[in-house]
Design a protein around this motif. Structure first.
Motif, PDB file in Angstrom:
ATOM      1  N   ILE A 141       0.850  -1.189   0.000  1.00  0.00           N
ATOM      2  CA  ILE A 141       0.000   0.000   0.000  1.00  0.00           C
ATOM      3  C   ILE A 141       0.884   1.237   0.000  1.00  0.00           C
ATOM      4  O   ILE A 141       1.814   1.354   0.806  1.00  0.00           O
ATOM      5  CB  ILE A 141      -0.917   0.044   1.243  1.00  0.00           C
ATOM      6  CG1 ILE A 141      -1.884  -1.133   1.243  1.00  0.00           C
ATOM      7  CG2 ILE A 141      -1.692   1.361   1.299  1.00  0.00           C
ATOM      8  CD1 ILE A 141      -2.763  -1.175   2.469  1.00  0.00           C
ATOM      9  N   GLY A 142       0.605   2.159  -0.891  1.00  0.00           N
ATOM     10  CA  GLY A 142       1.190   3.492  -0.848  1.00  0.00           C
ATOM     11  C   GLY A 142       0.086   4.473  -0.509  1.00  0.00           C
ATOM     12  O   GLY A 142      -0.869   4.629  -1.270  1.00  0.00           O
ATOM     13  N   PHE A 143       0.181   5.121   0.649  1.00  0.00           N
ATOM     14  CA  PHE A 143      -0.886   5.975   1.170  1.00  0.00           C
ATOM     15  C   PHE A 143      -0.440   7.434   1.112  1.00  0.00           C
ATOM     16  O   PHE A 143       0.520   7.825   1.763  1.00  0.00           O
ATOM     17  CB  PHE A 143      -1.214   5.556   2.603  1.00  0.00           C
ATOM     18  CG  PHE A 143      -2.289   6.381   3.269  1.00  0.00           C
ATOM     19  CD1 PHE A 143      -3.363   6.859   2.545  1.00  0.00           C
ATOM     20  CD2 PHE A 143      -2.219   6.669   4.616  1.00  0.00           C
ATOM     21  CE1 PHE A 143      -4.350   7.628   3.143  1.00  0.00           C
ATOM     22  CE2 PHE A 143      -3.203   7.429   5.230  1.00  0.00           C
ATOM     23  CZ  PHE A 143      -4.266   7.912   4.492  1.00  0.00           C
ATOM     24  N   TYR A 144      -1.140   8.241   0.300  1.00  0.00           N
ATOM     25  CA  TYR A 144      -0.840   9.665   0.194  1.00  0.00           C
ATOM     26  C   TYR A 144      -1.788  10.437   1.088  1.00  0.00           C
ATOM     27  O   TYR A 144      -2.990  10.515   0.819  1.00  0.00           O
ATOM     28  CB  TYR A 144      -0.975  10.136  -1.258  1.00  0.00           C
ATOM     29  CG  TYR A 144      -0.786  11.627  -1.434  1.00  0.00           C
ATOM     30  CD1 TYR A 144       0.280  12.294  -0.821  1.00  0.00           C
ATOM     31  CD2 TYR A 144      -1.668  12.378  -2.209  1.00  0.00           C
ATOM     32  CE1 TYR A 144       0.450  13.652  -0.972  1.00  0.00           C
ATOM     33  CE2 TYR A 144      -1.498  13.745  -2.375  1.00  0.00           C
ATOM     34  CZ  TYR A 144      -0.433  14.373  -1.752  1.00  0.00           C
ATOM     35  OH  TYR A 144      -0.263  15.727  -1.899  1.00  0.00           O
ATOM     36  N   LEU A 145      -1.244  11.013   2.154  1.00  0.00           N
ATOM     37  CA  LEU A 145      -2.045  11.747   3.133  1.00  0.00           C
ATOM     38  C   LEU A 145      -1.838  13.237   2.891  1.00  0.00           C
ATOM     39  O   LEU A 145      -0.894  13.846   3.380  1.00  0.00           O
ATOM     40  CB  LEU A 145      -1.632  11.363   4.554  1.00  0.00           C
ATOM     41  CG  LEU A 145      -2.511  11.871   5.694  1.00  0.00           C
ATOM     42  CD1 LEU A 145      -3.954  11.413   5.517  1.00  0.00           C
ATOM     43  CD2 LEU A 145      -1.979  11.397   7.031  1.00  0.00           C
ATOM     44  N   ARG A 146      -2.737  13.821   2.096  1.00  0.00           N
ATOM     45  CA  ARG A 146      -2.617  15.226   1.714  1.00  0.00           C
ATOM     46  C   ARG A 146      -2.978  16.155   2.869  1.00  0.00           C
ATOM     47  O   ARG A 146      -2.429  17.237   3.006  1.00  0.00           O
ATOM     48  CB  ARG A 146      -3.502  15.498   0.505  1.00  0.00           C
ATOM     49  CG  ARG A 146      -3.370  16.894  -0.070  1.00  0.00           C
ATOM     50  CD  ARG A 146      -4.212  17.023  -1.319  1.00  0.00           C
ATOM     51  NE  ARG A 146      -5.609  16.717  -1.044  1.00  0.00           N
ATOM     52  CZ  ARG A 146      -6.549  16.624  -1.976  1.00  0.00           C
ATOM     53  NH1 ARG A 146      -6.232  16.775  -3.237  1.00  0.00           N
ATOM     54  NH2 ARG A 146      -7.789  16.363  -1.650  1.00  0.00           N
ATOM     55  N   LYS A 147      -3.927  15.725   3.695  1.00  0.00           N
ATOM     56  CA  LYS A 147      -4.330  16.521   4.851  1.00  0.00           C
ATOM     57  C   LYS A 147      -4.803  15.571   5.948  1.00  0.00           C
ATOM     58  O   LYS A 147      -4.988  14.375   5.722  1.00  0.00           O
ATOM     59  CB  LYS A 147      -5.443  17.498   4.486  1.00  0.00           C
ATOM     60  CG  LYS A 147      -6.697  16.844   3.947  1.00  0.00           C
ATOM     61  CD  LYS A 147      -7.724  17.896   3.552  1.00  0.00           C
ATOM     62  CE  LYS A 147      -8.995  17.219   3.013  1.00  0.00           C
ATOM     63  NZ  LYS A 147     -10.014  18.224   2.629  1.00  0.00           N
ATOM     64  N   THR A 148      -4.989  16.108   7.142  1.00  0.00           N
ATOM     65  CA  THR A 148      -5.408  15.286   8.273  1.00  0.00           C
ATOM     66  C   THR A 148      -6.764  14.641   8.002  1.00  0.00           C
ATOM     67  O   THR A 148      -7.690  15.310   7.536  1.00  0.00           O
ATOM     68  CB  THR A 148      -5.493  16.132   9.558  1.00  0.00           C
ATOM     69  OG1 THR A 148      -4.202  16.669   9.831  1.00  0.00           O
ATOM     70  CG2 THR A 148      -5.946  15.285  10.732  1.00  0.00           C
ATOM     71  N   ILE A 149      -6.872  13.362   8.286  1.00  0.00           N
ATOM     72  CA  ILE A 149      -8.158  12.667   8.170  1.00  0.00           C
ATOM     73  C   ILE A 149      -8.982  12.999   9.398  1.00  0.00           C
ATOM     74  O   ILE A 149      -8.571  12.722  10.527  1.00  0.00           O
ATOM     75  CB  ILE A 149      -7.952  11.149   8.054  1.00  0.00           C
ATOM     76  CG1 ILE A 149      -7.237  10.815   6.748  1.00  0.00           C
ATOM     77  CG2 ILE A 149      -9.290  10.430   8.109  1.00  0.00           C
ATOM     78  CD1 ILE A 149      -7.019   9.337   6.539  1.00  0.00           C
ATOM     79  N   SER A 150     -10.154  13.605   9.202  1.00  0.00           N
ATOM     80  CA  SER A 150     -10.961  14.049  10.342  1.00  0.00           C
ATOM     81  C   SER A 150     -11.977  13.015  10.827  1.00  0.00           C
ATOM     82  O   SER A 150     -12.226  12.936  12.033  1.00  0.00           O
ATOM     83  CB  SER A 150     -11.674  15.365  10.006  1.00  0.00           C
ATOM     84  OG  SER A 150     -12.430  15.231   8.826  1.00  0.00           O
ATOM     85  N   PRO A 151     -12.627  12.217   9.948  1.00  0.00           N
ATOM     86  CA  PRO A 151     -13.624  11.281  10.482  1.00  0.00           C
ATOM     87  C   PRO A 151     -12.990  10.250  11.422  1.00  0.00           C
ATOM     88  O   PRO A 151     -11.878   9.783  11.194  1.00  0.00           O
ATOM     89  CB  PRO A 151     -14.188  10.602   9.222  1.00  0.00           C
ATOM     90  CG  PRO A 151     -13.886  11.538   8.113  1.00  0.00           C
ATOM     91  CD  PRO A 151     -12.593  12.188   8.479  1.00  0.00           C
ATOM     92  N   HIS A 152     -13.728   9.914  12.461  1.00  0.00           N
ATOM     93  CA  HIS A 152     -13.251   8.950  13.451  1.00  0.00           C
ATOM     94  C   HIS A 152     -12.933   7.605  12.807  1.00  0.00           C
ATOM     95  O   HIS A 152     -13.731   7.032  12.078  1.00  0.00           O
ATOM     96  CB  HIS A 152     -14.326   8.763  14.530  1.00  0.00           C
ATOM     97  CG  HIS A 152     -14.177   7.502  15.334  1.00  0.00           C
ATOM     98  ND1 HIS A 152     -13.074   7.263  16.109  1.00  0.00           N
ATOM     99  CD2 HIS A 152     -14.981   6.419  15.449  1.00  0.00           C
ATOM    100  CE1 HIS A 152     -13.221   6.081  16.691  1.00  0.00           C
ATOM    101  NE2 HIS A 152     -14.357   5.554  16.301  1.00  0.00           N
TER     102      HIS A 152
END
Length: 208
Positions: A141-152
């Motif tokens: 898996i390559g995970f690109y986190l552009r911004k903070t994930i807000s949903p719980h």
């Protein structure tokens, strides 16, 4: 970058005036204009395919056979009037299916006509959202986190798709009020505190 020859599949687009099926619509809305229209869930007018390319199914065709919206497949053969693909997710992994061009009717309220597009109901897919990844187990898996994930729990949803830590790579775009390679992990206590103004008790339980 996939080896092989590209096959370009063009759709056949027509417009039907609402409440009127006369042929005048072809003069008012030429095919070149209809070809430019793009909407979610509607296949593109131009679809470039190669053998070995990963794709996703855009709508439910046969739920009992595992051909649902979001099913991922690999193209295995390109014929003149059909496409053969092998399912790689869902309940029928490994099965091969032939797809003809199928007609979809898009009823966009803002349009004065009904758009009819005949095309393979596929879209080339090399990436997916965290929601689409739920329920899958992936070796790499390559995970690109552009911004903070807000949903719980959404960060956990993505990270839990990996079968081993070695198969997980995360690219974090630096965010405000965070150092490099840092993001928030929204957990149950934070979720309740932000929504309901709860405070965690010393025991780890939630209290008002």
């Amino acid at each position: 970058m996939v080896d092989g020859r590209v096959t370009t599949c063009n759709s056949n687009d027509t417009a039907t005036l609402r409440g009127n099926d006369c042929g005048e619509s072809e003069l008012i809305y030429p095919k070149k204009y209809l070809n430019t229209l793009k909407y979610p869930g509607l296949p593109s007018h131009v679809l470039d395919l190669k053998v070995g390319v990963p794709t996703i199914l855009l709508c439910n065709i046969n739920v009992s056979a595992g051909l649902c919206n979001g099913t991922r497949m690999i193209i295995t053969q390109l014929l003149s009037k059909s496409v053969e693909a092998e399912t790689i997710t869902g309940t029928r992994v490994g099965e091969k299916v032939f797809f003809p061009r199928m007609k979809l009717i898009h009823k966009e309220p803002s349009l004065p006509f009904l758009l009819k597009r005949q095309q393979f109901l596929l879209k080339v897919l090399y990436a997916m959202t965290s929601n689409k990844s739920q329920g899958q187990s992936l070796n790499k898996i390559g995970f690109y986190l552009r911004k903070t994930i807000s949903p719980h729990g959404q960060l956990y949803v993505v990270l839990a798709r990996a079968t081993s830590p070695e198969g997980l790579k995360v690219l974090i775009k630096q965010q405000e009020d965070h150092g490099p390679n840092v993001t928030n992990n929204v957990v149950y206590t934070d979720f309740l505190s932000s929504i309901l103004d709860f405070e965690p008790a010393p025991t780890g339980h939630i209290s008002r």
